[in-house]
Design an enzyme around this catalytic site. Sequence first.
Site, PDB file in Angstrom:
ATOM      1  N   LYS A  87      -3.614   4.349 -51.621  1.00  0.00           N
ATOM      2  CA  LYS A  87      -2.495   3.955 -51.257  1.00  0.00           C
ATOM      3  C   LYS A  87      -1.897   1.806 -50.561  1.00  0.00           C
ATOM      4  CE  LYS A  87       2.613   4.972 -50.716  1.00  0.00           C
ATOM      5  NZ  LYS A  87       3.142   5.917 -50.251  1.00  0.00           N
ATOM      6  N   SER A 168       6.804   7.949 -53.318  1.00  0.00           N
ATOM      7  CA  SER A 168       6.194   6.772 -53.474  1.00  0.00           C
ATOM      8  C   SER A 168       4.991   6.734 -53.449  1.00  0.00           C
ATOM      9  CB  SER A 168       6.798   5.860 -51.564  1.00  0.00           C
ATOM     10  OG  SER A 168       5.771   6.106 -51.069  1.00  0.00           O
ATOM     11  N   SER A 192       7.143  12.225 -50.651  1.00  0.00           N
ATOM     12  CA  SER A 192       5.765  11.293 -51.635  1.00  0.00           C
ATOM     13  C   SER A 192       4.503  11.067 -52.009  1.00  0.00           C
ATOM     14  CB  SER A 192       5.804   9.798 -50.582  1.00  0.00           C
ATOM     15  OG  SER A 192       7.451   9.388 -49.849  1.00  0.00           O
TER      16      SER A 192
END
Length: 505
Positions: A87, A168, A192
């Site tokens: 990420k 996310s 997330s």
Amino acid sequence: MTKDFAMDLSEYSIVDLQYLFDRGEWTARTLCEAYLKRIANIDSAGPRLRAVIETNPDAIAIATSLDQERRAQGPRGPMHGVPMLVKDSIDTADRTMTTAGSLALEGNIASQDAFVVQKLRDAGVVLLGKTNMSEWGYMRSTRACSGWSSRGGQTRNPYVLDRSPLGSSSGSAVAVAANLSLGAIGAEVDGSIVRPASANGIVGLKPTVGLVSRRGVIGVAEPQDTVGPMGRCVADVAVIMNAIAGTDPDDAATACADGNRPTDYRAALQLDALQGTRLGVARECFSGHEGTSAVIERAIEILRQLGAEIIDPIQATTLPFFGALELELFEYGIKSNINDYLAAHQGAAVRDFDELIEFNQRHADQVMPYFHQEFFEMAQTKGGWDDTRCVDVRKELRRLSRTEGIDKALAEHRLDAIIAPTEGSPPFVIDPIVGDHLLPFGCSTPAAVAGYPHITVPAGFVYGLPVGLSFFSGAFQDFNLLSYAFAFEQATHARQPPQYFLTIK
């Protein structure tokens, strides 16, 4: 949509890949080249998933070096030569940036790997690049669009392209689902990892806070922040957990996990793991969406057939998703986290939270074309992490999530784990103008606020959109949750590769 644009890398698992390496059918270099080509064909072109925000220009050289090492010394272990993505909120000391999806951090090159990245490199992983995400972990505005960032644009769900990938860790989930890498690393404060994993038909584990270091990761609120693995199967998630879990002297929470890390998470992969277990159904997490409910009811019956005793209903939480107390904690946390990160990184165009807000105002056309930064502005008025009100909010959230929540439910009903639909409904249509159409259901909040483990595994589909089944429990029950998810996965084989449909017909 046909898949003529895509190289077929099949649904390889990490175990499959090592077998193919041993047979000489793949090398780390040829596999890396194939994945980079697939990213170009599917992510940057074709359906344009926008899951990968940046590829690593040194990936092929790293893979070549790992091939030479394999020939000379043998593999380091099951992750040797495995291509993975991380990420964009996770530091990598290479030529890729760490920006949390924000144009304000463009050019920020970390001088040191995040602890989790160093663990991956030590295991022999080839880092292909960074994944797109909901900018600043979805915490810039009170109204946002999952998977959108000012640097990376809108990530799209590979099953139905006009549907949300959720977030996310949107890019990490989509990249794994679309087979742009063998696995990926996500990060979560509340939902997330597990929500995008569910929405994209993969397995996602949010570990107990402390099992995996957060050093070098741009977080939201320290008591809840954690890093976790995402894969197409439970076995891959277990292998990745072996690589990334460990004690970090620079993250005090990891010391609390000492003595609670299994020697090998792969030992959890037992087909009979559900026999004799007691599973509670958290009905307050059901939205009433008939499609999702039907998938989960079928899953509950399968769990019974696999030997689980189902206690239905139980109540695991009274905390709403992103409720007022949790959002107040995030206001304190996001300001503190960003200030701490920027103080330790000199490559960004902004030096602190105030300058970040000013940057966004100056570049509003690019940074805020759809939604603004109201959440940042509210956070700007808050005191520090040690503010009396912040301390009180943290204590109350822990009481509600643990003492009056998960711990109470587990003890009262003598449960091994709690189950629920991961998300309240199938993924909704992407809407940058209005923002996400989130139903106030799903089960990410109890385990997130408590800092407890939570795993989601594919359970079925509604109109071609994935639905995930969640298992969560008390602290350091990650091993057991992996075992329950594995037994369910192997009995159902619910995951199907995406077909990249433009919309639901």
